[in-house]
Write a protein that holds these residues in place. Structure first.
Motif, PDB file in Angstrom:
ATOM      1  N   ASP A   1     142.719  74.761  53.163  1.00 20.97           N
ATOM      2  CA  ASP A   1     143.556  75.429  52.162  1.00 20.97           C
ATOM      3  C   ASP A   1     143.881  74.491  51.002  1.00 20.97           C
ATOM      4  OD1 ASP A   1     145.117  77.681  51.217  1.00 20.97           O
ATOM      5  OD2 ASP A   1     146.893  76.482  51.722  1.00 20.97           O
ATOM      6  N   MET A   2     144.170  73.233  51.296  1.00 23.97           N
ATOM      7  CA  MET A   2     144.470  72.273  50.225  1.00 23.97           C
ATOM      8  C   MET A   2     143.253  72.061  49.325  1.00 23.97           C
ATOM      9  SD  MET A   2     147.027  69.386  51.815  1.00 23.97           S
ATOM     10  CE  MET A   2     146.133  69.090  53.328  1.00 23.97           C
ATOM     11  N   LEU A   3     142.073  71.962  49.925  1.00 20.93           N
ATOM     12  CA  LEU A   3     140.856  71.796  49.125  1.00 20.93           C
ATOM     13  C   LEU A   3     140.618  73.021  48.239  1.00 20.93           C
ATOM     14  CD1 LEU A   3     138.506  70.199  51.789  1.00 20.93           C
ATOM     15  CD2 LEU A   3     139.417  69.080  49.742  1.00 20.93           C
ATOM     16  N   THR A   4     140.840  74.187  48.802  1.00 22.37           N
ATOM     17  CA  THR A   4     140.663  75.424  48.041  1.00 22.37           C
ATOM     18  C   THR A   4     141.681  75.513  46.904  1.00 22.37           C
ATOM     19  OG1 THR A   4     139.790  76.529  50.001  1.00 22.37           O
ATOM     20  CG2 THR A   4     140.587  77.945  48.227  1.00 22.37           C
TER      21      THR A   4
ATOM     22  N   CYS B   1     133.924  69.731  35.505  1.00 20.24           N
ATOM     23  CA  CYS B   1     135.054  70.274  36.267  1.00 20.24           C
ATOM     24  C   CYS B   1     134.620  71.468  37.117  1.00 20.24           C
ATOM     25  CB  CYS B   1     136.189  70.667  35.331  1.00 20.24           C
ATOM     26  SG  CYS B   1     137.039  69.250  34.608  1.00 20.24           S
ATOM     27  N   VAL B   2     133.778  72.315  36.563  1.00 24.40           N
ATOM     28  CA  VAL B   2     133.259  73.454  37.322  1.00 24.40           C
ATOM     29  C   VAL B   2     132.470  72.951  38.531  1.00 24.40           C
ATOM     30  CG1 VAL B   2     131.627  75.385  37.252  1.00 24.40           C
ATOM     31  CG2 VAL B   2     133.275  75.078  35.400  1.00 24.40           C
ATOM     32  N   GLN B   3     131.670  71.925  38.322  1.00 24.94           N
ATOM     33  CA  GLN B   3     130.909  71.346  39.434  1.00 24.94           C
ATOM     34  C   GLN B   3     131.844  70.753  40.486  1.00 24.94           C
ATOM     35  OE1 GLN B   3     128.267  68.586  37.506  1.00 24.94           O
ATOM     36  NE2 GLN B   3     126.802  70.172  36.913  1.00 24.94           N
ATOM     37  N   ALA B   4     132.905  70.096  40.039  1.00 24.08           N
ATOM     38  CA  ALA B   4     133.872  69.517  40.977  1.00 24.08           C
ATOM     39  C   ALA B   4     134.555  70.609  41.798  1.00 24.08           C
ATOM     40  CB  ALA B   4     134.903  68.689  40.229  1.00 24.08           C
ATOM     41  N   ALA B   5     134.933  71.700  41.148  1.00 20.85           N
ATOM     42  CA  ALA B   5     135.567  72.809  41.863  1.00 20.85           C
ATOM     43  C   ALA B   5     134.605  73.399  42.886  1.00 20.85           C
ATOM     44  CB  ALA B   5     136.028  73.882  40.874  1.00 20.85           C
ATOM     45  N   ASN B   6     133.355  73.549  42.501  1.00 21.67           N
ATOM     46  CA  ASN B   6     132.356  74.076  43.439  1.00 21.67           C
ATOM     47  C   ASN B   6     132.148  73.125  44.614  1.00 21.67           C
ATOM     48  OD1 ASN B   6     131.960  76.359  41.881  1.00 21.67           O
ATOM     49  ND2 ASN B   6     130.213  75.524  40.792  1.00 21.67           N
ATOM     50  N   THR B   7     132.157  71.833  44.340  1.00 26.49           N
ATOM     51  CA  THR B   7     132.014  70.834  45.406  1.00 26.49           C
ATOM     52  C   THR B   7     133.190  70.901  46.372  1.00 26.49           C
ATOM     53  OG1 THR B   7     130.733  69.374  43.958  1.00 26.49           O
ATOM     54  CG2 THR B   7     131.781  68.365  45.874  1.00 26.49           C
ATOM     55  N   LEU B   8     134.393  71.044  45.831  1.00 24.36           N
ATOM     56  CA  LEU B   8     135.573  71.168  46.696  1.00 24.36           C
ATOM     57  C   LEU B   8     135.498  72.414  47.567  1.00 24.36           C
ATOM     58  CD1 LEU B   8     138.521  70.112  44.369  1.00 24.36           C
ATOM     59  CD2 LEU B   8     137.717  68.938  46.424  1.00 24.36           C
ATOM     60  N   ARG B   9     135.072  73.521  46.984  1.00 23.29           N
ATOM     61  CA  ARG B   9     134.957  74.763  47.767  1.00 23.29           C
ATOM     62  C   ARG B   9     133.900  74.615  48.864  1.00 23.29           C
ATOM     63  NH1 ARG B   9     138.133  78.614  45.916  1.00 23.29           N
ATOM     64  NH2 ARG B   9     138.688  78.685  43.720  1.00 23.29           N
ATOM     65  N   ALA B  10     132.786  73.983  48.537  1.00 26.73           N
ATOM     66  CA  ALA B  10     131.738  73.773  49.534  1.00 26.73           C
ATOM     67  C   ALA B  10     132.250  72.867  50.653  1.00 26.73           C
ATOM     68  CB  ALA B  10     130.497  73.178  48.881  1.00 26.73           C
ATOM     69  N   ALA B  11     132.983  71.827  50.285  1.00 27.54           N
ATOM     70  CA  ALA B  11     133.545  70.918  51.287  1.00 27.54           C
ATOM     71  C   ALA B  11     134.548  71.661  52.165  1.00 27.54           C
ATOM     72  CB  ALA B  11     134.202  69.728  50.608  1.00 27.54           C
ATOM     73  N   ALA B  12     135.336  72.517  51.547  1.00 19.85           N
ATOM     74  CA  ALA B  12     136.344  73.273  52.298  1.00 19.85           C
ATOM     75  C   ALA B  12     135.699  74.146  53.361  1.00 19.85           C
ATOM     76  CB  ALA B  12     137.182  74.127  51.344  1.00 19.85           C
TER      77      ALA B  12
ATOM     78  N   ASN C   1     133.358  73.469  55.214  1.00 19.88           N
ATOM     79  CA  ASN C   1     132.913  72.674  56.355  1.00 19.88           C
ATOM     80  C   ASN C   1     134.048  71.963  57.074  1.00 19.88           C
ATOM     81  OD1 ASN C   1     130.133  73.253  55.921  1.00 19.88           O
ATOM     82  ND2 ASN C   1     130.137  71.805  54.228  1.00 19.88           N
ATOM     83  N   VAL C   2     135.297  72.280  56.710  1.00 19.86           N
ATOM     84  CA  VAL C   2     136.447  71.613  57.319  1.00 19.86           C
ATOM     85  C   VAL C   2     137.080  72.562  58.343  1.00 19.86           C
ATOM     86  CG1 VAL C   2     138.755  70.682  56.858  1.00 19.86           C
ATOM     87  CG2 VAL C   2     136.881  70.225  55.269  1.00 19.86           C
ATOM     88  N   PRO C   3     137.156  72.114  59.597  1.00 22.95           N
ATOM     89  CA  PRO C   3     137.727  73.003  60.627  1.00 22.95           C
ATOM     90  C   PRO C   3     139.243  73.167  60.532  1.00 22.95           C
ATOM     91  CG  PRO C   3     137.066  70.897  61.572  1.00 22.95           C
ATOM     92  CD  PRO C   3     136.632  70.883  60.134  1.00 22.95           C
ATOM     93  N   ASP C   4     139.939  72.185  59.979  1.00 23.40           N
ATOM     94  CA  ASP C   4     141.406  72.239  59.887  1.00 23.40           C
ATOM     95  C   ASP C   4     141.802  73.182  58.753  1.00 23.40           C
ATOM     96  OD1 ASP C   4     144.113  71.693  59.139  1.00 23.40           O
ATOM     97  OD2 ASP C   4     143.987  69.762  60.159  1.00 23.40           O
ATOM     98  N   SER C   5     142.475  74.264  59.088  1.00 25.20           N
ATOM     99  CA  SER C   5     142.799  75.288  58.088  1.00 25.20           C
ATOM    100  C   SER C   5     143.748  74.761  57.005  1.00 25.20           C
ATOM    101  CB  SER C   5     143.388  76.532  58.747  1.00 25.20           C
ATOM    102  OG  SER C   5     144.613  76.232  59.381  1.00 25.20           O
ATOM    103  N   ALA C   6     144.641  73.853  57.352  1.00 23.26           N
ATOM    104  CA  ALA C   6     145.573  73.307  56.355  1.00 23.26           C
ATOM    105  C   ALA C   6     144.807  72.472  55.329  1.00 23.26           C
ATOM    106  CB  ALA C   6     146.651  72.470  57.020  1.00 23.26           C
ATOM    107  N   VAL C   7     143.889  71.658  55.794  1.00 24.73           N
ATOM    108  CA  VAL C   7     143.081  70.841  54.890  1.00 24.73           C
ATOM    109  C   VAL C   7     142.175  71.737  54.056  1.00 24.73           C
ATOM    110  CG1 VAL C   7     141.294  69.059  54.770  1.00 24.73           C
ATOM    111  CG2 VAL C   7     143.180  68.830  56.400  1.00 24.73           C
TER     112      VAL C   7
END
Length: 58
Positions: free
Chosen positions: A35-38, A14-25, A27-33
């Motif tokens: 924010d959802m990933l974060t 789960c910690v790895q998944a959270a870190n992956t989501l933050r890393a993906a976030a 690289n996403v230019p859309d602030s709404a997306v």
């Protein structure tokens, strides 16, 4: 009930998944997306804290 090692492994995943989501976030230019990933990462981290508390009680 799952043994402590199984729960610890799940926590690590789960910690790895959270870190992956933050890393993906990052690289996403859309602030709404972004924010959802974060928020998703934050939710996973809250769950991890709950699991860690249970581990301490067990």
């Amino acid at each position: 009930m799952a043994n402590k090692q199984q729960v610890q492994n799940c926590i690590q995943q789960c910690v790895q998944a959270a870190n992956t989501l933050r890393a993906a976030a990052n690289n996403v230019p859309d602030s709404a997306v972004r924010d959802m990933l974060t928020q998703g990462a934050h939710h996973i981290e809250q769950c991890v804290r709950g699991c860690e508390q249970v581990m301490q009680m067990a």
